[in-house]
Design a protein around this motif. Structure first.
Motif, mmCIF file in Angstrom:
data_model
loop_
_atom_site.group_PDB
_atom_site.id
_atom_site.type_symbol
_atom_site.label_atom_id
_atom_site.label_comp_id
_atom_site.label_asym_id
_atom_site.label_seq_id
_atom_site.Cartn_x
_atom_site.Cartn_y
_atom_site.Cartn_z
ATOM 1 N N LEU A 38 160.212 108.914 23.294
ATOM 2 C CA LEU A 38 159.518 109.384 24.700
ATOM 3 C C LEU A 38 158.224 109.638 24.073
ATOM 4 O O LEU A 38 157.848 110.532 23.189
ATOM 5 N N ALA A 39 157.401 109.810 25.197
ATOM 6 C CA ALA A 39 156.136 110.353 24.824
ATOM 7 C C ALA A 39 155.619 111.088 25.432
ATOM 8 O O ALA A 39 155.174 111.120 26.499
ATOM 9 N N ALA A 40 155.435 112.195 25.273
ATOM 10 C CA ALA A 40 154.502 113.534 25.638
ATOM 11 C C ALA A 40 152.990 113.383 25.845
ATOM 12 O O ALA A 40 152.730 113.584 23.973
ATOM 13 N N ILE A 41 152.541 113.048 27.174
ATOM 14 C CA ILE A 41 150.812 113.227 26.990
ATOM 15 C C ILE A 41 150.481 114.179 27.424
ATOM 16 O O ILE A 41 150.435 114.940 28.584
ATOM 17 N N SER A 42 150.117 115.516 27.099
ATOM 18 C CA SER A 42 149.088 116.866 27.133
ATOM 19 C C SER A 42 147.678 117.125 27.200
ATOM 20 O O SER A 42 146.961 116.351 26.559
ATOM 21 N N GLY A 43 147.059 117.947 27.603
ATOM 22 C CA GLY A 43 146.241 118.115 27.833
ATOM 23 C C GLY A 43 145.574 118.999 29.389
ATOM 24 O O GLY A 43 146.244 118.886 29.997
ATOM 25 N N THR A 44 143.885 119.665 28.885
ATOM 26 C CA THR A 44 144.159 119.796 30.245
ATOM 27 C C THR A 44 143.736 119.207 31.796
ATOM 28 O O THR A 44 143.502 117.401 31.546
ATOM 29 N N ALA A 45 143.387 120.249 32.540
ATOM 30 C CA ALA A 45 143.370 119.506 34.186
ATOM 31 C C ALA A 45 141.782 118.671 34.117
ATOM 32 O O ALA A 45 141.290 119.155 33.728
ATOM 33 N N GLY A 46 141.723 117.312 34.239
ATOM 34 C CA GLY A 46 140.810 115.990 34.732
ATOM 35 C C GLY A 46 140.560 115.675 33.109
ATOM 36 O O GLY A 46 139.972 114.800 32.793
ATOM 37 N N VAL A 47 141.448 115.626 32.608
ATOM 38 C CA VAL A 47 141.259 114.939 30.812
ATOM 39 C C VAL A 47 141.520 114.189 30.840
ATOM 40 O O VAL A 47 140.663 113.498 29.703
ATOM 41 N N GLY A 48 142.494 112.884 31.604
ATOM 42 C CA GLY A 48 142.901 111.570 31.565
ATOM 43 C C GLY A 48 143.628 111.563 31.239
ATOM 44 O O GLY A 48 143.981 109.940 30.652
ATOM 45 N N LYS A 49 144.834 112.099 31.287
ATOM 46 C CA LYS A 49 146.111 112.151 30.879
ATOM 47 C C LYS A 49 146.991 110.885 31.796
ATOM 48 O O LYS A 49 147.325 110.014 30.806
ATOM 49 N N THR A 50 146.563 110.655 32.579
ATOM 50 C CA THR A 50 146.944 110.335 33.822
ATOM 51 C C THR A 50 146.566 107.878 33.625
ATOM 52 O O THR A 50 147.226 107.076 33.444
ATOM 53 N N THR A 51 145.605 108.391 33.359
ATOM 54 C CA THR A 51 144.276 107.431 33.022
ATOM 55 C C THR A 51 144.676 106.472 31.422
ATOM 56 O O THR A 51 144.973 106.007 31.214
ATOM 57 N N LEU A 52 144.998 107.206 31.035
ATOM 58 C CA LEU A 52 145.623 107.106 29.191
ATOM 59 C C LEU A 52 146.446 106.318 29.703
ATOM 60 O O LEU A 52 147.086 105.388 28.993
ATOM 61 N N ALA A 53 147.628 106.817 30.238
ATOM 62 C CA ALA A 53 149.186 106.701 30.588
ATOM 63 C C ALA A 53 149.170 105.663 31.387
ATOM 64 O O ALA A 53 149.893 103.826 31.075
ATOM 65 N N VAL A 54 148.476 105.524 32.701
ATOM 66 C CA VAL A 54 149.096 104.293 33.052
ATOM 67 C C VAL A 54 147.685 102.990 32.828
ATOM 68 O O VAL A 54 148.515 102.114 32.578
#
Length: 926
Positions: free
Chosen positions: A290-306
């Motif tokens: 289980l990995a938890a990618i966290s950070g501020t809005a617009g920082v690219g969390k979804t982009t990194l995960a996808v």
């Protein structure tokens, strides 16, 4: 056929025998005529069609006379029943007299066994079908039509061979299938299914290297000869063998969809090498991660995960699941875990009847389905650990990646999540991102402007992406001007960067917005009025009162500017920061009336679209509602047929639910109760009873505020229906009492009649048949008085059903026959299945087993046509009972096994009753 003992064989050279003795068939043309008639046995063949089939495009001038002569010759030689009507020549061939018909029947039995998860029986039935072939169809005879039929049936035979080999492999006969598969694959080198089956057989025989070699050779051949790559089933088998899943996989090659829900990756992804390495390290942990990618809005969390998920998806051969949990949605309505799980179960092809309503049971079913699978699950934009935990699978083979603005400390501390914090981009990576978007030449030409843009965006990937798109769309505009606009436009949008005031997203958005055409700018602002998770291009057209073409053009412009995202073909979504900015803009630039008109249009769009789609799904509604015409500029959807309407509701269901909530929240009470009415039936079809109950309550509240008695009556009825489904009978009767009172006040006998039927249904589910019968008689009287034929027919069937349950089969038979006659007269196919099922049960009780079986078969055909899995299985059980009572033990076994397979797929408790029947009848369940 007048002559007994006659048998026809066309699966090879044409042969006719009488009691085992060959029959002389006359000249060649007469044999061709017979071949054509046998290939169309028991169906009329027009004289001209017969001429064309025998002689092609150049028939002799006396072809009509020749056909008549050959028909007479066949009657004399064979004693067959060859008749002529205005429709053409019909050769009557009874069952068991034509090898082609026996072949088709054997195929049907084989595929039923396969669908019933009995590969061994299926393989035997397929072999029996193949044994009927002696060579090419009507070998030695030729005509253009006959040659085409020969090719068509050869393809049918090859399909059957593939199905047989598939069943043999599934039954564990993989080693013995390899030689035949090699021979067939060599004869048909471009037929991918044969190659895929050969790979599977080799893999299960422990010959993975040989299986991979077969794939490599086939891929090279396809590329060299056709210029294409192998299809998804062959590629999937290749991946499974590479990952060690192929040999043990019991799923037939290519069977069933594999969930592949990942959004499209961003082409210009740069940097994040450290974070990618952290995620890569999780792949070697066999305990499940289980990995938890966290950070501020617009920082690219979804982009990194996808991006990472796409890079490693080959490591997860059982598929990838994705959901946006909307944890920080501006409306404050995060996705409930139960709703996310229902979406996953839909993606995993779980039938609606199998989906439970209890949240804990939902989670348990979800975990059970993922047990022993290797899947990647991406939970995007989570609110907190509590929202995520119900979505965590228990399988050690699954890897879960969560993204959130929250640091998810509870998930890290309590669930062992591996933290992957994401920070703003360093200057070098930000420069690389701009270089990918704008070209290195632009960066070298204006280095100081690039420095200012990077500083103004503060390393926020979203801001950098938007400003780069703005510059790319205006290549004549120097980058220094872009930097100047960023500098001058500061100061209007709240910062979503964890408290860093240097990140000014509003200024970035403003630059992009101001470059839009006026139409696209207006559409951008109005999209903030739309509350759904995404919007179709046609709904956007209604929202903006534009033509569909203009809306598509506007959405394309917004997509190019990175102000909306096309999450699926024709469906668009907006980042929540952009939505907040659009909401600010419309509040500042547009009048309240302008925004309200847009909201009414989009609510009208969904209301009238749902009404049209619902009419296709259920032409004879119980409680039709007369809608006012849509507002000017609204362009409702136009589904093309029953299946298209069902697909539309599946895609739009989250949007429609959001529309009901928005209408309720913003005081559009008429839209609230009418949208809830239009959405109720599709929710019931999909088994989403809790959602139906929730929007029904919103509809009730809206109708009360309006003081609308009809809205109240319809809404009480919808909530009552949901309560019956949820087995909350006390609540159902309370709502039905209100329905009676309201329709009595409206002087609406049709509404009263429907209320009586609903009451009878609730009583039926509680085995209170005499009380139910009283209500149905009252409903019948009201329907007849109003001339409501559909309601009358339904009541007649219900009366028959209750007399059957009360052990009065003669009365039951009379009422159900009258119901069926009326339904056939008015074309009500949606209710004929229920009536035929009732008739079958009554006739069975009366000992008229052949007639009962006919009724059951017709009911099953209708249920299958309508996609009603439960009733297909339920009536198959009854058909099996009739065959058993008639002494046809094999027929009973076949029907029971079919029903058992469906019940087990649905997870329905009625499966236990089928197993008990098979045990008591000495039929092993295997």
């Amino acid at each position: 056929m007048d002559e007994p003992g006659l048998r026809f064989a066309i699966l090879g050279p044409l042969r006719v025998s009488r009691r085992g003795t060959p029959v002389r068939l006359g000249p060649v043309q007469q044999r061709v005529v017979l071949a054509v008639l046998l290939l169309r046995a028991n169906r009329p063949v027009a004289r001209q069609s017969l001429i064309d089939a025998v002689w092609g495009e150049e028939p002799p001038a006396y072809a009509v006379n020749l056909v008549q002569r050959h028909a007479s010759g066949l009657r004399r030689a064979l004693g067959v029943r060859l008749t002529w009507t205005d429709a053409g020549y019909t050769l009557t061939v009874p069952p068991g007299c034509l090898d082609l018909a026996e072949f088709e029947a054997a195929l049907g039995r084989a595929r039923a066994a396969r669908d019933g998860d009995d590969p061994a029986t299926a393989a035997g039935a397929f072999r029996a079908a193949a044994a009927l072939w002696r060579g090419p169809v009507c070998a030695g005879l030729s005509s253009p039509w006959l040659d085409a039929e020969r090719d068509r049936l050869a393809e049918v035979r090859l399909d059957a061979d593939e199905d047989r080999l598939d069943a043999e492999i599934s039954a564990g006969e993989h080693a013995g299938s390899i030689l035949e598969l090699r021979r067939l694959a060599a004869r048909h080198p471009l037929r991918e299914r044969l190659t895929t089956l050969l790979m599977l057989a080799l893999s299960r025989s422990g010959r993975q290297a040989d299986a991979l070699a077969v794939f490599t050779a086939a891929r090279t051949r396809l590329r060299d000869e056709l210029g294409v790559d192998p299809g998804e089933p062959m590629r999937l088998m290749h991946r499974r063998i590479l990952t060690g899943a192929g040999a043990g996989d019991t799923t037939p090659a290519g069977a069933g969809p594999v969930a592949a829900q990942l959004p499209r990756p961003v082409r210009e992804f740069v940097g994040r090498s450290g974070e990618l390495g952290c995620l890569d390290s999780l792949l070697d942990d066999d305990r499940g991660c289980l990995a938890a990618i966290s950070g501020t809005a617009g920082v690219g969390k979804t982009t990194l995960a996808v991006t990472w998920a796409h890079r490693v998806r080959h490591r997860f051969p059982d598929g990838q699941l994705y959901v946006n949990l909307h944890g920080f949605d501006p409306t404050g309505r995060a996705t409930e875990p139960a709703k996310a799980i229902r979406g996953f179960l839909d993606a995993l092809a779980v039938p609606p009847d199998r989906i439970p309503t209890d949240p804990e049971a939902l989670s348990a079913l979800y975990r059970s389905l993922l047990a022993d699978r290797r899947m990647l699950v991406l939970l995007d934009n989570a609110r907190d650990a509590a929202q995520v935990r119900p979505l965590l699978p228990g399988s050690p083979g699954c890897l879960v990646v969560v993204t959130s603005r929250d640091r998810l400390l509870g998930l890290v501390a309590g669930d062992g999540a591996y933290p992957v914090p994401l920070d703003l981009l360093p200057e070098s990576t930000a420069r690389q991102l701009l270089g990918r978007r704008l070209g290195d030449g632009s960066l070298r030409a204006e280095p100081s402007a690039i420095d200012e843009i990077i500083a103004g965006c503060a390393g926020l990937p979203l801001a950098l992406t938007v400003v780069a798109a703005r510059a790319a769309m205006s290549p004549a505009l120097p980058l220094s001007a872009v930097a100047g606009e960023l500098r001058e436009a500061r100061g209007n949008l709240d910062v979503f960067d964890g408290g860093d005031p240097a990140t000014d997203v509003r200024a970035v958005f403003a630059c992009s917005y101001e470059a839009l055409s006026s139409g696209a700018a207006c559409l951008f602002r109005l999209l903030s009025v739309h509350a759904g998770p995404d919007v179709s291009s046609r709904a956007a057209a209604s929202l903006a009162a534009e033509s569909p073409a203009a809306a598509r053009a506007g959405l394309a412009e917004l997509t190019r500017a990175n102000l909306v995202t096309e999450r699926a073909p024709g469906r668009f979504t907006m980042h929540d920061l952009l939505r907040a900015y659009a909401r600010e803009l419309t509040g500042r630039l547009d009048s309240p009336r302008f925004r309200q008109d847009a909201l009414v249009r989009v609510l009208d769009h969904y209301l009238h679209s749902a009404d049209r789609a619902g009419t296709l799904l259920l032409p004879h509604r119980d409680d039709p509602v007369t809608l006012p015409p849509p507002s000017p500029g609204v362009r409702p959807e136009q589904p093309d047929g029953h299946e298209a309407a069902g697909r539309w509701f599946t895609v739009e269901e989250p949007v429609l639910l959001a529309a009901v909530r928005q209408a309720s929240r913003e005081g559009h009470d008429r839209h609230t109760w009418q949208l809830a009415w239009a959405l109720a039936h599709p929710l019931f079809r999909r088994g989403h009873w809790q959602d139906a109950a929730a929007i029904g309550q919103a509809a009730l509240d809206a109708a009360r505020r309006l003081g609308d008695p009809r809205g109240l009556a319809v809404s009480h009825g919808g909530v009552a229906y949901a309560c019956i489904r949820l087995e909350r009978y006390h609540d159902a009767y309370l709502h039905l009492h209100e329905v009676f009172e309201l329709y009595r006040g409206l002087d609406d006998p049709i509404g009263m009649a429907h209320a009586h039927r609903s009451t009878a249904w609730a009583l039926d589910r509680q085995d209170r048949f005499r009380e139910a019968l009283t209500h149905v008689h009252r409903a019948l009287h009201l329907f007849r008085q109003a001339g409501h034929s559909t309601g009358e027919a339904r009541c007649l069937n219900a009366i028959g059903w209750f007399h059957y349950r009360l052990a009065d089969p003669e009365k039951a038979l009379d009422h159900c026959r009258r119901a069926l006659d009326l339904q056939e007269k008015i074309g009500d196919r949606f209710d004929m299945g229920d009536t035929l099922d009732s008739l079958g049960r009554i006739l069975h009780r009366l000992g008229r087993l052949g007639e009962a079986a006919d009724c059951f078969r017709q009911a099953i055909d209708l249920y299958r046509e309508l996609g009603d899995s439960y009733n297909t299985a339920d009536t198959s059980v009854s058909l099996g009972d009739s065959r058993h009572a008639a002494g046809d033990l094999d027929g009973a076994r076949e029907k029971w096994r079919t029903a058992l397979a469906i019940f087990e797929r649905l997870g329905h408790p009625d499966a236990d009753g089928v197993r008990a029947r098979m045990r008591e009848s000495n039929h092993p369940i295997d």
